[in-house]
Design an enzyme around this catalytic site. Structure first.
Site, short mmCIF file in Angstrom:
data_model
loop_
_atom_site.label_atom_id
_atom_site.label_comp_id
_atom_site.label_asym_id
_atom_site.label_seq_id
_atom_site.Cartn_x
_atom_site.Cartn_y
_atom_site.Cartn_z
N GLY A 44 -69.72 -12.63 16.01
CA GLY A 44 -70.59 -12.59 14.62
C GLY A 44 -70.30 -12.85 13.51
O GLY A 44 -70.58 -13.75 12.67
N CYS A 45 -68.74 -12.87 13.22
CA CYS A 45 -68.21 -13.09 12.13
C CYS A 45 -67.84 -14.42 12.04
O CYS A 45 -67.81 -15.23 10.99
CB CYS A 45 -67.00 -12.22 11.88
SG CYS A 45 -67.44 -10.46 11.86
N THR A 46 -67.43 -15.15 13.30
CA THR A 46 -67.38 -16.38 13.16
C THR A 46 -68.65 -17.34 12.97
O THR A 46 -68.47 -18.33 12.48
CB THR A 46 -66.87 -16.78 14.87
OG1 THR A 46 -65.52 -16.26 14.72
CG2 THR A 46 -66.67 -18.36 14.78
#
Length: 157
Positions: A44-46
């Site tokens: 998700g952060c990527t």
């Protein structure tokens, strides 16, 4: 302590990628997007970072600096930035100084266990250093575009 819409955001200084030190006060005169994410190099952060990366020319055109923040160490942040080709700095907030200013550390559940972690959140600060918008409990799809549109509206209006 938490920031409020329309109020000045307390100044902070933090270690960032590229051997940089970021101070909010040094960014006056530009709009600032600060987005908090739970952990570098996770799916998700990527995706979220990539969405901001892909819109950087539009953020630049709106006189807006983008900064990503997590509690990861600086080496993890450097690797994440390099691997993903992020064209903005990431802040290492191991001591939670910046997280505390924005009150993003929350009790979370993962696999039935509770722990304290970063609630995915984004903040838009105006050119005078006041909080203009906030998004808490962010869902990644479409989020960077929504933040960009808010930054453009603030810049133009």
């Amino acid at each position: 302590m938490s920031v409020s819409i329309g109020q000045p955001v307390p100044d902070f200084t933090a270690t960032a990628t590229g051997d940089a030190t970021v101070s909010l006060s040094e960014l006056k005169g530009r709009q600032v997007v600060i987005y908090f994410y739970p952990k570098a190099s996770t799916p998700g952060c990527t995706t979220e970072g990539g969405d901001f990366r892909d819109r950087m020319s539009d953020f630049d055109a709106a006189n807006t600096v983008v900064l990503g923040v997590s509690r990861d160490g600086i080496r993890a942040q450097e690797n994440f930035k390099a691997k993903q080709g992020f064209n903005f700095d990431l802040i290492s907030d191991k001591d939670e100084t910046v997280c505390t200013v924005f009150d993003v550390i929350k009790l979370k559940k993962l696999y039935g266990k509770e722990h304290l972690g970063i609630e995915r959140s984004t903040f838009l600060i105006d050119t005078e250093g006041r909080l203009a918008r906030e998004w808490r409990g962010v869902k990644v799809p479409g989020h960077a575009q929504e933040v960009l549109e808010a930054a453009q509206a603030l810049h133009g209006g």
